[in-house]
Design a protein around this motif. Structure first.
Motif, short mmCIF file in Angstrom:
data_model
loop_
_atom_site.label_atom_id
_atom_site.label_comp_id
_atom_site.label_asym_id
_atom_site.label_seq_id
_atom_site.Cartn_x
_atom_site.Cartn_y
_atom_site.Cartn_z
N TYR A 150 104.66 -5.22 -28.49
CA TYR A 150 104.91 -6.76 -28.33
C TYR A 150 103.89 -7.42 -28.03
O TYR A 150 103.19 -7.14 -27.11
CB TYR A 150 106.08 -6.75 -27.14
N GLU A 151 103.81 -8.68 -28.59
CA GLU A 151 102.41 -9.36 -28.45
C GLU A 151 102.73 -11.07 -28.48
O GLU A 151 103.47 -11.29 -29.37
CB GLU A 151 101.24 -8.80 -29.08
N ASN A 152 101.83 -11.72 -28.24
CA ASN A 152 101.89 -13.10 -28.31
C ASN A 152 100.31 -13.52 -28.83
O ASN A 152 99.56 -13.27 -28.10
CB ASN A 152 101.97 -14.11 -26.83
N PRO A 153 100.50 -13.53 -30.22
CA PRO A 153 98.96 -13.88 -30.69
C PRO A 153 98.63 -15.37 -30.42
O PRO A 153 99.60 -16.25 -30.15
CB PRO A 153 99.12 -13.66 -32.17
N GLN A 154 97.55 -15.96 -30.47
CA GLN A 154 96.95 -16.97 -30.38
C GLN A 154 97.20 -17.96 -31.65
O GLN A 154 96.78 -17.38 -32.62
CB GLN A 154 95.35 -17.32 -30.24
N ASN B 237 102.87 -27.43 -35.41
CA ASN B 237 104.04 -28.09 -34.93
C ASN B 237 103.58 -29.63 -34.63
O ASN B 237 104.62 -30.46 -34.42
CB ASN B 237 104.57 -27.67 -33.74
N VAL B 238 102.40 -30.10 -34.96
CA VAL B 238 101.87 -31.39 -34.34
C VAL B 238 101.04 -31.64 -35.67
O VAL B 238 100.20 -31.19 -36.31
CB VAL B 238 100.73 -31.21 -33.22
N SER B 239 101.34 -33.16 -36.23
CA SER B 239 100.59 -33.81 -37.40
C SER B 239 99.17 -33.91 -36.95
O SER B 239 98.94 -34.30 -35.70
CB SER B 239 101.43 -35.01 -37.67
N ASP C 82 97.30 -36.26 -38.28
CA ASP C 82 96.72 -37.41 -38.46
C ASP C 82 96.44 -38.26 -37.40
O ASP C 82 96.97 -38.02 -36.24
CB ASP C 82 98.01 -38.42 -39.17
N ARG D 154 105.86 -39.22 -35.40
CA ARG D 154 104.79 -38.00 -35.24
C ARG D 154 104.36 -38.49 -33.90
O ARG D 154 103.58 -37.51 -33.21
CB ARG D 154 103.73 -38.33 -36.19
N ASP E 249 105.46 -30.75 -27.79
CA ASP E 249 104.76 -29.40 -28.19
C ASP E 249 103.91 -29.29 -26.84
O ASP E 249 104.14 -27.99 -26.45
CB ASP E 249 103.89 -29.68 -29.31
N LYS F 192 105.43 -17.78 -17.34
CA LYS F 192 104.39 -16.59 -17.61
C LYS F 192 103.97 -16.54 -16.20
O LYS F 192 103.49 -15.35 -15.79
CB LYS F 192 103.73 -16.86 -18.66
N PRO G 57 103.28 -10.89 -22.99
CA PRO G 57 103.96 -11.48 -24.20
C PRO G 57 105.31 -11.93 -23.57
O PRO G 57 106.01 -11.26 -22.78
CB PRO G 57 104.26 -10.31 -25.11
N ALA G 58 105.73 -13.30 -24.34
CA ALA G 58 107.19 -13.51 -23.95
C ALA G 58 107.78 -13.55 -25.17
O ALA G 58 107.13 -14.20 -26.46
CB ALA G 58 107.10 -14.97 -23.50
N ILE G 59 108.87 -12.72 -25.26
CA ILE G 59 109.59 -12.55 -26.53
C ILE G 59 111.01 -12.98 -26.60
O ILE G 59 111.48 -13.05 -25.72
CB ILE G 59 109.57 -11.09 -26.51
N GLU H 88 96.06 -24.25 -34.03
CA GLU H 88 96.70 -25.52 -33.95
C GLU H 88 97.08 -26.10 -35.10
O GLU H 88 96.71 -25.89 -36.17
CB GLU H 88 95.61 -26.16 -33.15
N GLU I 196 105.67 -35.99 -31.45
CA GLU I 196 105.48 -34.41 -31.58
C GLU I 196 104.47 -33.72 -30.73
O GLU I 196 105.03 -32.99 -30.24
CB GLU I 196 104.88 -34.25 -33.17
N THR I 197 103.49 -34.49 -30.40
CA THR I 197 102.56 -33.95 -29.31
C THR I 197 103.30 -33.76 -28.11
O THR I 197 102.80 -32.97 -27.34
CB THR I 197 101.05 -34.81 -29.15
N ARG J 43 104.70 -25.64 -24.62
CA ARG J 43 103.79 -24.87 -24.53
C ARG J 43 103.65 -24.58 -23.02
O ARG J 43 103.36 -23.55 -22.26
CB ARG J 43 102.75 -25.19 -25.15
N ASN K 181 98.16 -14.62 -23.05
CA ASN K 181 98.88 -13.87 -24.21
C ASN K 181 99.05 -12.41 -24.00
O ASN K 181 99.55 -11.87 -24.65
CB ASN K 181 97.79 -14.01 -25.33
#
Lengths: 147, 288
Positions: free
Chosen positions: B3-7, B13-15, B17, A85, A92, A103, A40-42, B10, A88-89, A96, A37
Motif C-alpha cells: 500500500y502506498e501514496n505516491p507523490q 486537478n487544477v488548471s 492557466d 477554474r 484541491d 494523517k 498511506p491513506a487508502i 501537480e 478548482e484550486t 489535500r 506519503n
C-alpha cells in the motif's frame, strides 16, 4: 463611480493576498505530503490480511474561505457557463489539507495506514444573499495499528 | 500486497492557466455582452415605446402631480403668453388634436428647459431671463415641442426601462420606480439623433412662423456662453447626448442654406411684462 473604485480595490486586494496565500499553502502542502506519503491513506474497504490490527476512526477537517477576486471571476463565469477554474484550486487545497490533518492524527496514534478514506464537503457560508462561499472539507477513515 | 501514496504530479486537478488570463477573457466577454444587450434592448425598447398611443402616455404622466413642483401660479400673465405661443407652435408643427402641449414655469436659476411625458414642457427662469427676443423663445419652445411630437420622452423611457430591467436581472438589484424619485421633473436623456431631429423641426417652425430664422441660433449661443462661464468642460462628443454647441450652430447655418431659408429678418421683441415678471420672481426667491 465610487462603487466601481471600491470593487476594483477589493478585486486587486483579493487577487494579491489570495494569490500569495494560495502559493504559500501549496508550498506547505507539497512539502508535508512528501513526508506523510510514508503513511498511506487508502480508499479500499478491505483491510490488509497479514495480521491483526487495532482500528480507530481518524479525521481531518479544514475550512477555506474564498477571496473577492475568485468570487468575481466565478460570478462572471456564471454568465457564460463552463469550468469554474477559479474555485478548482480552492477545493484541491482543501481536500489535500484535510487528508494531511487526518494523517497527522493517525501518525499520533502510531498507525501504519488509514483505510476506507472518505470525504465530506459542505458549504458553511450561511443563507445571506450576497454570501462569500466558504467551504468545509472533512476527510475521515479507519486508522490501522498493528498489534 | 503493498500500500502506498505516491507523490502525484501537480496540475491534474487544477488548471494551470494564469488566473488573470481567465479573468480578462471573462471581463471582456461580459462587457461586450452587456454593451450589445444594452444597445439591442435600448433600440427595441425605444421602437416599442414609440408605438404606445399618446393617450396612454398621458395616463402615465397623470400618475405624477405636476403642479406640486412648478411655479405657474406666480406668473399668470406670463403663463397665458407662453401657453398661447406654445399653441401657435403646436399648430405650426401640425400636432394632432390629442397631443396637447402644456407649458410650465419653474422659479430656479438653472439655465435649462426640457420636455417630458404627457406633453409637459418645463422652462426654468434662469433660461427665460437670457432670451433676447420672441424668436429665440420660439426656437426653444419649438425644440421642446418637437421632442414631444416625435415621441422622444416615451421612447427614451421605454429604452431606459428595458435596459434597467436587464441590468437589475443580471446584478440582482431592484428598482421599481420608473422615473426615479423626482417623478416627471427628472429630465429624460435624449439621444443625439433626437436632438438633431428636434433642432431641424424647430428651424422649420421658426421659418413657418416668422418667414426667417433670425434669432434661432442665439439659443445655442446662450448655452455655449453659460457652459463657458461655468467652466464646464464639454465632454468629448461621443459621451455627450447634446451635440456640441458649435456644431449645433454650424448645423443650423448648413440646414438653413440647404433649404434656402433666410437667416436675417426683423426680430419680434418679447412683451414688456416678460422680463418684469421674471425680475419680481427673482426677488421673491431672494427674500426666501
Amino acid at each position: 463611480m465610487y462603487e466601481l473604485i471600491i470593487t476594483l480595490i477589493l478585486i486587486s486586494l483579493g487577487y494579491f493576498f489570495g494569490h500569495r496565500a494560495e502559493k504559500k499553502h501549496y508550498k506547505s502542502i507539497i512539502a508535508r505530503e512528501k513526508v506523510m506519503n510514508s503513511l498511506p491513506a487508502i480508499a479500499s474497504r478491505m483491510p490488509p490480511q497479514d495480521g491483526a490490527y487495532d482500528q480507530m476512526l481518524v479525521s481531518g477537517n479544514v475550512v477555506i474561505a474564498n477571496d473577492y477576486f475568485k468570487m468575481f471571476v466565478a460570478g462572471l463565469r456564471n454568465l457564460f457557463g463552463g469550468q469554474m477554474r477559479s474555485y478548482e484550486t480552492l477545493l484541491d487545497r482543501a481536500r489535500r489539507e484535510a487528508i494531511l490533518r487526518m494523517k497527522d492524527e493517525a501518525k499520533a496514534l502510531g498507525a501504519q495506514a488509514v483505510f476506507n478514506v472518505k470525504y465530506e464537503t459542505s458549504n458553511i457560508s450561511g443563507q445571506t444573499k450576497k454570501r462569500m462561499p466558504v467551504i468545509e472539507v472533512h476527510a475521515y477513515g479507519t486508522a490501522l495499528t498493528k498489534i | 500486497m503493498k500500500y502506498e501514496n505516491p507523490q502525484i504530479p501537480e496540475g491534474i486537478n487544477v488548471s494551470q492557466d494564469h488566473p488573470l488570463k481567465n479573468f480578462l477573457i471573462l471581463l471582456i466577454g461580459s462587457i461586450v455582452l452587456i454593451v450589445t444587450l444594452s444597445i439591442v434592448l435600448g433600440v427595441s425598447g425605444g421602437w416599442l415605446a414609440g408605438k404606445i398611443p399618446f393617450s396612454a402616455e398621458n395616463k402615465i404622466a397623470a400618475m405624477y402631480n405636476v403642479n406640486e413642483d412648478v411655479d405657474d401660479e406666480n406668473v399668470p400673465e406670463l403663463m397665458i403668453y407662453l401657453q398661447d405661443l406654445t399653441d401657435q407652435i403646436s399648430k405650426a408643427q401640425n400636432l394632432t388634436d390629442d397631443m396637447k402641449i402644456t407649458v410650465h414655469y419653474i422659479n430656479s436659476d438653472t439655465v435649462n428647459a426640457f420636455a417630458t411625458l404627457g406633453g409637459h414642457v418645463f422652462l426654468f427662469r434662469g433660461l427665460l431671463e437670457k432670451l433676447p427676443n420672441e424668436n429665440t423663445l420660439t426656437m426653444l419652445l419649438a425644440h421642446e415641442i418637437a421632442h414631444v411630437k416625435y415621441r422622444h420622452p416615451i421612447k427614451s423611457l421605454g429604452s431606459g426601462i428595458l435596459v434597467g430591467i436587464a441590468i437589475s436581472t443580471v446584478t440582482g438589484s431592484t428598482n421599481s420606480d420608473i422615473l426615479g424619485s423626482a417623478g416627471l421633473l427628472s429630465s429624460l436623456k435624449f439621444g443625439r439623433d433626437m436632438e438633431q431631429q428636434s433642432d431641424e423641426e424647430a428651424m422649420m417652425t421658426l421659418h413657418a412662423m416668422y418667414g426667417h430664422l433670425n434669432g434661432g441660433a442665439e439659443l445655442f449661443n446662450i448655452f455655449h456662453t453659460m457652459r463657458k462661464a461655468m467652466d464646464v468642460d464639454e465632454l468629448s462628443e461621443i459621451f455627450s447626448t447634446h451635440p456640441h454647441d458649435e456644431n449645433r450652430i454650424e448645423n443650423f447655418s448648413r440646414i438653413a442654406k440647404n433649404k434656402g431659408w433666410q437667416q436675417t429678418g426683423s426680430l419680434t421683441p418679447l412683451p414688456d411684462f416678460f422680463q418684469q415678471a421674471l425680475k419680481s420672481e427673482m426677488s421673491v426667491l431672494e427674500e426666501d
